[in-house]
Design an enzyme around this catalytic site. Sequence first.
Site, PDB file in Angstrom:
ATOM      1  N   GLU A  19       0.822  -1.219   0.000  1.00  0.00           N
ATOM      2  CA  GLU A  19       0.000   0.000   0.000  1.00  0.00           C
ATOM      3  C   GLU A  19       0.857   1.271   0.000  1.00  0.00           C
ATOM      4  O   GLU A  19       0.522   2.253  -0.659  1.00  0.00           O
ATOM      5  CB  GLU A  19      -0.894  -0.021   1.238  1.00  0.00           C
ATOM      6  CG  GLU A  19      -1.885   1.116   1.314  1.00  0.00           C
ATOM      7  CD  GLU A  19      -2.741   0.988   2.567  1.00  0.00           C
ATOM      8  OE1 GLU A  19      -2.934   2.017   3.234  1.00  0.00           O
ATOM      9  OE2 GLU A  19      -3.192  -0.120   2.870  1.00  0.00           O
ATOM     10  N   ASP A  20       1.967   1.258   0.744  1.00  0.00           N
ATOM     11  CA  ASP A  20       2.734   2.492   0.969  1.00  0.00           C
ATOM     12  C   ASP A  20       4.027   2.600   0.177  1.00  0.00           C
ATOM     13  O   ASP A  20       4.662   3.653   0.188  1.00  0.00           O
ATOM     14  CB  ASP A  20       3.077   2.619   2.466  1.00  0.00           C
ATOM     15  CG  ASP A  20       1.833   2.795   3.333  1.00  0.00           C
ATOM     16  OD1 ASP A  20       0.787   3.141   2.778  1.00  0.00           O
ATOM     17  OD2 ASP A  20       1.923   2.575   4.548  1.00  0.00           O
TER      18      ASP A  20
END
Length: 758
Positions: free
Chosen positions: A101-102
């Site tokens: 996600e990051d």
Amino acid sequence: MENLKEETQSEEIQYYNEAEKKEITKRYRRILKSAKEFLKEGDTKIIRKALAISMEAHKEMRRKSGEPYIYHPLEVALICVEEIGLGPTSIVCALLHDVVEDTDITLKEINADFGPKVTQIIDGLTKIAENFEQTQSAQAENFRKMLLTLSQDVRVILIKLADRLHNMRTLGSMARNSQLKIAHETIYIYAPLAHRLGLYQIKSELEDLYLKTTEPEIYKDISSKLNSSKASRKRLIDSFMRPISKRLRAAGLDFYIKGRPKHIYSIWKKLTKQNVAFENIYDLFAIRIILKGVSPNEKEKEKASCWQAYSIVTDEYKPNPDRLKDWISTPRANGYESLHTTVMSNSGVWVEVQIRSERMDEIAEKGYAAHWKYKGADTSLDKPLDMWLNQVRDTLAAKDNSAIEFLEDFQSNLFNEEVFVFTPKGDLKVLRKGATVLDFAFDIHTEIGRKCTAGKVNSHLVPISQVLQNGDQVEILTTKNQKPSEDWLRFVVTSKAKARIKDLLKEGNKGYVTDGKEIITKKLKHLGLESSLEVFNQLRAYFNKKDYNELFYFFGKGYILPDEIKKFKQEKDAILNRQKKIVIDEKAFKDAKAFEKEIKKVKGNDTLLIGDDMQQIDFTLARCCNPIPGDDVFGFLTINEGIKIHRNLCPNAQQLLSNYGNRVIKARWASQIEKSYLVTINLAGIDRVGMIQDISKVISSELHINMRGLSVETYDGIFEGKIKVYVFDTVHLDVLMNKLSEIDGMNSVLRANADEIN
């Protein structure tokens, strides 16, 4: 003990200073030590690889507190091991849960390094990266995606709960509106989910942290009172247990005692629900008797030992017959097993006693995760939770539902008690409390539910709306010509029944939906309005419909007439005319972040100041909670009515902040406010001559407060009243409430949760 020497010597780790590298190694070693009993050959190498990848991926990231971001996945992994009892696969997933996600790492790379099982769990933990329209909820969509993976592997939710617990523990360094979004989302979904999965320790801590975040003064006050009564509670427990312990030992039972005070959130709920003072809550703590030395393989002996201990307790102290709960003979749907009774102690205080084995206690503390440990001993342990997971799968199968509708249906089923009923052949069915004959029919099969015309409960003919009770034996009667009715949705309570009925109705209503859309489009054109998504959404909100299909259906069916759109246009024009003076058109922004930037341009900061005449931005105070200066508040960007200001404790706050956190605006009261606000106060006490006169005297004569209304009802020497007064702020309100509390015979003085002005 393995360490990270080879990794920390690599060039990538230069982003961490020496102290941080030591701290990372320390936390990593603690994880391995806690997971020692779960680890097999090769597991440590995989875990170390996951940590190295996570450290590299997050090397440039810092948390709001300034700490390296890698501390977060390490703590999540530790919670998974120490507080939930998960093993090496979950540790790997916890360490990697944010990398896709990051960072630039992809699921394909995760699959290559760690295989499909880890990839599937990481995918379930990764938020959907799409952009959502203002009317959609990113939170709800992400939660539905996570549950899709849960139906295949429950570890997705267990790791997510660990992630949420650590985020809640470290909320202090975040901005206030972010704190509110996360806290309300937690109490709305994650605490009930922890409850459903049997993670009572985590559920209780999440609830306490929610209260600590949203109402810090209330949390501090209850915590202080609990600490001050700690010594007296210990004396009471010792005195209470002395004769019981003696008799348990004489009976040859091996045991130990846990004294558990009620957690702060549950005390607060009881204070607000029952309108009582802290000192008047009689069951502030429970005593657990944990029986040792009983093998999980000897289920009958385990049950017999618990009932033997129960008999000893109730021989020594008089039990309350209405407070016996037997979760041993019929465990809860999350697998919880325990005997509960409330008895009167010699000191005149009611004491709740919980009796369970060590196995039962571990399942009560760690829920679903603990079942894996005992699965070999008793395969029936997984049945209650498997039944619930099947219900989740059924809810997810209703693909036509909006994410918001799904989330509301799912959330409404999380905290409810169960009812245990039987088929004609004696098979046990566990349904939500309040379930009807029709709920039972749909639980068996969709076709049985669709054709259901009546039922037989304990051999007596009953209607399909009959509410079922524990122990009922139910037979379903069907006919071929039966057709589902919208009226069915009025009395069914289970998610499965609601979803199936809606699906069946949609099949038959497609023609009405098409007709309705055509009717609306023609009327809009006639009135000179555009048939755009924005206008349809405004109509949906105006007529209070959940989605477009429901809106179109109501018009197609003739429940709403086309001329009603004319009224909508008139109100829309009136609102636009009122808002011409506004410098910023808040509806032009899809979320609060963009809107806050515009506030900053006008005012110099990104916070809406309530009561500041220079703000040049329209807002209204929400009628559902009637906030006053001094209340902790937030702004909410509505679709049709501009900005609404709500209290943090508003009855609607959980749903708004959980589903539409992207439309929350930071707001606070301007210091120069000199304006009065209407507040409702609930009173209760002993009825006597002159009570109303004394109340009026405090309000009008002593404090010179304007009173809008006073209503009082009396019965059997007790009175309950409601006063509506105008105050300047919460300080002014506190002075009034303290003065009212000092009146002779007054028992409780509490601010109403929601104003009742019509």
